[in-house]
Design a protein around this motif. Structure first.
Motif, PDB file in Angstrom:
ATOM      1  N   ASP A 377      47.992  17.175  64.325  1.00 14.01           N
ATOM      2  CA  ASP A 377      49.007  17.922  63.403  1.00 14.01           C
ATOM      3  C   ASP A 377      48.852  17.537  62.005  1.00 14.01           C
ATOM      4  OD1 ASP A 377      50.719  15.506  62.517  1.00 14.01           O
ATOM      5  OD2 ASP A 377      50.944  15.334  64.650  1.00 14.01           O
ATOM      6  N   GLY A 378      49.482  18.194  61.200  1.00 15.62           N
ATOM      7  CA  GLY A 378      49.406  18.391  59.666  1.00 15.62           C
ATOM      8  C   GLY A 378      49.717  16.814  59.206  1.00 15.62           C
ATOM      9  N   SER A 379      50.438  15.800  59.824  1.00 13.91           N
ATOM     10  CA  SER A 379      50.754  14.624  59.177  1.00 13.91           C
ATOM     11  C   SER A 379      49.529  13.710  59.444  1.00 13.91           C
ATOM     12  CB  SER A 379      52.144  13.807  60.009  1.00 13.91           C
ATOM     13  OG  SER A 379      51.807  13.790  61.532  1.00 13.91           O
ATOM     14  N   THR A 380      48.710  13.837  60.405  1.00 15.92           N
ATOM     15  CA  THR A 380      47.685  13.122  60.321  1.00 15.92           C
ATOM     16  C   THR A 380      46.151  13.483  59.608  1.00 15.92           C
ATOM     17  OG1 THR A 380      46.986  14.268  62.283  1.00 15.92           O
ATOM     18  CG2 THR A 380      48.494  12.450  62.553  1.00 15.92           C
ATOM     19  N   VAL A 381      46.512  14.458  59.008  1.00 14.27           N
ATOM     20  CA  VAL A 381      45.211  15.038  58.232  1.00 14.27           C
ATOM     21  C   VAL A 381      45.195  14.932  56.758  1.00 14.27           C
ATOM     22  CG1 VAL A 381      43.802  17.136  57.804  1.00 14.27           C
ATOM     23  CG2 VAL A 381      45.240  16.992  59.868  1.00 14.27           C
ATOM     24  N   PRO A 382      44.342  14.133  56.352  1.00 10.94           N
ATOM     25  CA  PRO A 382      44.188  13.828  54.923  1.00 10.94           C
ATOM     26  C   PRO A 382      43.755  15.223  54.059  1.00 10.94           C
ATOM     27  CG  PRO A 382      43.013  12.129  55.911  1.00 10.94           C
ATOM     28  CD  PRO A 382      43.468  13.080  57.220  1.00 10.94           C
ATOM     29  N   PRO A 383      44.159  15.350  52.924  1.00 11.04           N
ATOM     30  CA  PRO A 383      43.891  16.740  52.378  1.00 11.04           C
ATOM     31  C   PRO A 383      42.333  17.108  52.491  1.00 11.04           C
ATOM     32  CG  PRO A 383      45.301  15.479  50.972  1.00 11.04           C
ATOM     33  CD  PRO A 383      44.816  14.504  52.127  1.00 11.04           C
ATOM     34  N   GLU A 384      41.394  16.549  52.261  1.00  9.26           N
ATOM     35  CA  GLU A 384      39.934  16.582  52.288  1.00  9.26           C
ATOM     36  C   GLU A 384      39.608  17.247  53.755  1.00  9.26           C
ATOM     37  OE1 GLU A 384      40.754  13.227  49.598  1.00  9.26           O
ATOM     38  OE2 GLU A 384      41.237  13.713  51.708  1.00  9.26           O
TER      39      GLU A 384
END
Length: 427
Positions: A377-384
């Motif tokens: 999910d989005g909370s685990t993904v660094p921006p890069e």
């Protein structure tokens, strides 16, 4: 010639020769640390260098291959870092990572998922297997994963003789050690010393596993064991998995765990099953068996057209002729992409285009799956990594899967996704 053990062995004589070579290999000294130091200085190529040909011993991705074939956003300037940890004995496992990925995770207030890597033990020490597969390690760490791998286990004590003379637990030892290592990482992470300790940045609840040959078979078994222990892996990649013969037919009994009982039906981990359609080491049989038996797991089976067992460029893997001369059994392609070391009377050149494309296909397919499943999910993904996570579903379950492979896939790619889940990430 030492061969990866797998498939159905036709005669006692050939089996004895194979077992003798395994025993000799187990006596070889360990140590490939110099290779790690040399490997860490490699400069990742970009899509701008795209070519359809072999360049200095490595396949360079084309733009049509998509975002997972070239190196990821965490292109290390200091090299891949190796941290040794102790599971059963001192320094018997390693964690590979890049400082860039750690820094990005800290900045995003998240952690690094773990990918466990399982190789065969036969013919080489595990340190040597790590060295030969360093390009895969580099690729995975460049996408923000920490790669865990066993570097040694107690000597297997194999001597010439048929497989049925050995308890199957002897062959399962490496996979069991890998699962123990993941548990140890979880324990160590909870008691780590703080932000400067890589262990504090690892998330043992987000684990994938990848294995080659016998290691591919152990990868499938590890998914079963982890499921039964209540800590399932999220995704597994089996490259040319060789599961051997049933005990009643003179084998180790490794096949029995996939064909008897209901253990396979318990697994819900997403499986990528990949083999060459010209694999004579049992890889095609392995992926077919797994596709048939893991009925409740989302799974993909793909065969690489004209490819052998050469998912790692090692002696005995069925690699083909090199451009500088006949070299059917190829040794490692150096990470810098220079030349292939000679091995006895064998390698005098490089792997051919088909071999290198096969290895590149395995890297990109595995990476796409791990990005999809280990960044849920989005909370685990660094921006890069956000753009890669958004692209991943198409490159795993969508039409881009076949088109993205640097190696041509056989006509039939089988996919079974019982419960597809679509996750929309934040912009």
């Amino acid at each position: 010639m030492a061969r990866c053990l797998g498939g159905r062995i036709s005669s006692m004589r050939s089996l004895s020769i194979v077992m003798l070579m395994m025993f000799v290999a187990s006596m070889l000294p360990e140590g490939a640390h110099a290779f790690f130091n040399r490997a860490s200085s490699a400069s990742p190529r970009s899509l701008d260098d795209a070519s359809t040909s072999v360049q200095r011993g490595v396949y360079v991705c084309e733009r049509k291959n998509g975002p997972f074939c070239p190196t990821g956003p965490y292109k290390s300037t200091q090299g891949v870092i190796q941290k040794k940890i102790s599971v059963r004995e001192k320094d018997d496992a390693s964690i590979f990572y890049t400082n860039e990925a750690v820094d990005a995770a800290k900045k995003a207030n998240t952690t690094l998922p773990i990918i466990a890597r399982i190789n065969p033990l036969y013919d080489k020490t595990l340190d040597e297997w790590n060295a030969n597969d360093m390009r895969l390690i580099q690729h995975l760490t460049s996408f923000g994963f920490a790669v865990y791998t066993t570097t040694k286990v107690p000597r297997m004590g194999i001597f010439p003789g048929p497989e049925r003379m050995y308890p199957k637990e002897l062959f399962w030892n490496l996979g069991d050690h890998t699962l123990e290592g993941i548990k140890k990482i979880s324990e160590m992470a909870s008691s780590s010393s703080g932000d400067d300790d890589i262990l504090s940045m690892l998330d043992a609840s987000r684990v994938g596993v990848i294995g080659y040959s016998v290691g591919g078979s152990l990868t499938l078994r590890m998914t079963m064991e982890a499921q039964q222990q209540g800590k399932p892996v999220l995704a597994a990649v089996a490259l040319g998995p060789t599961i051997g013969s049933e005990r009643s037919e003179g084998g180790t009994g490794g096949r029995d765990i996939f064909t008897q009982g209901d253990g396979t039906s318990l697994v819900r981990s997403t499986l990528l099953l990949l083999a060459g359609d010209d694999d004579d080491r049992g890889g095609v049989d392995g992926v077919d068996t797994a596709l048939e038996r893991f009925v409740n797991a989302p799974r993909i089976k793909a065969l690489v057209n004209g490819a052998t067992h050469c998912f790692v460029s090692v002696y005995g893997a069925g690699c083909q002729n090199g451009p500088l001369g006949r070299c059917r059994e190829c040794e490692t392609v150096s990470v810098e992409g220079d030349t292939v070391p000679n091995v006895g009377d064998g390698c005098k050149g490089k792997c051919v285009d088909t071999d290198l494309r096969t290895q590149a296909a395995a890297r990109q397919m595995a990476t796409a799956l791990f990005v999809l499943k280990l960044y849920p999910d989005g909370s685990t993904v660094p921006p890069e990594l956000a753009k890669y996570r958004k692209a991943a579903p198409t490159f795993v379950w969508g039409p881009a899967f076949e088109g993205s492979s640097p190696a041509k896939l056989s006509a039939v790619v089988q996919k079974d996704e019982p419960n597809p889940v679509s996750i929309k990430l934040d912009e």
